[in-house]
Write an enzyme that holds these catalytic residues in place. Structure first.
Site, PDB file in Angstrom:
ATOM      1  N   SER A  82       1.005  -1.151   0.067  1.00  0.00           N
ATOM      2  CA  SER A  82      -0.041   0.074   0.154  1.00  0.00           C
ATOM      3  C   SER A  82       0.765   1.239   0.054  1.00  0.00           C
ATOM      4  O   SER A  82       1.643   1.380  -0.941  1.00  0.00           O
ATOM      5  CB  SER A  82      -0.865   0.201   1.156  1.00  0.00           C
ATOM      6  OG  SER A  82      -1.941   1.172   1.195  1.00  0.00           O
TER       7      SER A  82
ATOM      8  N   LYS B  92     -20.932  18.590   2.002  1.00  0.00           N
ATOM      9  CA  LYS B  92     -19.957  18.945   3.053  1.00  0.00           C
ATOM     10  C   LYS B  92     -20.449  17.799   4.389  1.00  0.00           C
ATOM     11  O   LYS B  92     -19.370  17.556   5.235  1.00  0.00           O
ATOM     12  CB  LYS B  92     -20.429  20.416   3.768  1.00  0.00           C
ATOM     13  CG  LYS B  92     -19.389  20.807   4.819  1.00  0.00           C
ATOM     14  CD  LYS B  92     -17.942  20.874   4.279  1.00  0.00           C
ATOM     15  CE  LYS B  92     -17.148  21.284   5.297  1.00  0.00           C
ATOM     16  NZ  LYS B  92     -15.760  21.571   4.721  1.00  0.00           N
TER      17      LYS B  92
END
Length: 287
Positions: free
Chosen positions: A117, A169
């Protein structure tokens, strides 16, 4: 007889002085051995920089990479990698720093345990990647997770109040299920991050991005399988990696940069506690 008394008083005075100031003398001796320069020490020409633990705050690693880049005596850098990965942006920052370092030094990445990763991303730009045969390599993918505690909140009688500006948001909230629009927005963000990761790996390792499903489906490979698909260059031990870097760097007599003695002692002290402080000190000096 008078002379013997004077000699006795002198020894008694020395004994009292040592007894009163023993701790201070030991401390001063301790500092002397730590900071005393080693006249036999040759100028280092190779350096090792560790990328371990979860990749979050990379300030110290970035500082070490830049210091090595600016040191004209350092001809090669070994990246010792054993990390499960971490956040995207610091992993990218490390990858860019390694790429910059490679412009003036030889860089070898050694996968000691996990190079997966974010830690694979961090070391992918090295000139060569050597892996321990038991190392885990790859996991080229991106994930975003979030809990949904809506049912738990209802059970507890907890509700939230939100004031926001901007449609997305609240995307990623854990107080309710994500709306279709929120999920699509977050998926788009993950997809963009994934393609950034994949394209950088493809460029660094000269891999066919059209075949990304073979090497970038977030699968973790054991080192020998990672070698077959081109994620690493060879299998070997840490000593093999050291020797290869010296060869790449055209160094006739490898001299590895070492941490200051004080830093070595303090690292051991931090990990093992006060009982190891003096043993670490004497081990360092007797090597």
């Amino acid at each position: 007889m008078q002379i013997l008394r004077l000699i006795f008083k002198g020894f008694l005075g020395i004994f009292k002085f040592i007894n009163n100031y023993f701790k201070a003398l030991i401390f001063l001796l301790f500092l002397f051995f730590i900071f005393a320069p080693d006249s036999k020490m040759k100028e280092p020409n190779l350096a090792r920089i560790d990328i371990t633990d979860t990749i979050m705050d990379t300030s110290e690693i970035l500082e070490a990479l830049e210091k090595a880049r600016l040191d004209s005596n350092i001809k090669g850098v070994l990246l010792y990698i054993d990390s499960p990965g971490g956040a995207l942006s610091p992993s990218v920052e490390l990858a860019m720093a390694v790429k910059r370092l490679k412009e003036s030094k030889k860089v070898l990445a050694y996968a000691a345990g996990n190079m997966a990763s974010g830690s694979y991303y961090a070391g992918v730009n090295a000139d060569t990647i050597i892996a321990n045969p038991g190392a885990f390599i790859g996991s080229i993918g991106v994930i975003m997770q979030g809990a949904n505690i809506e049912n738990l909140a209802k059970t507890l009688g907890v509700s939230e109040q939100v004031v926001k500006a901007g449609e997305f948001k609240e995307a990623g909230t854990f107080m309710r299920s994500w709306s279709k629009q929120e999920r699509e927005s977050l998926q788009g963000l993950v997809n963009d991050a994934y393609m950034l990761f994949v394209s950088d790996v493809a460029e660094a390792r000269n891999l066919d991005i059209k075949k990304k499903d073979e090497w970038a489906n977030a699968r973790v490979f054991l080192a020998h399988n990672a070698l077959k698909i081109g994620l690493i260059d060879s299998l070997g031990s840490y000593i093999d990696a050291q020797n290869e870097l010296a060869k790449m760097s055209l160094v006739d007599e490898p001299v590895w940069q070492e941490k200051p003695q004080f830093e070595k002692i303090m690292e051991k002290f931090t990990k093992q506690g006060i009982n190891s402080l003096f043993s670490a000190f004497f081990e360092t000096k007797l090597k």
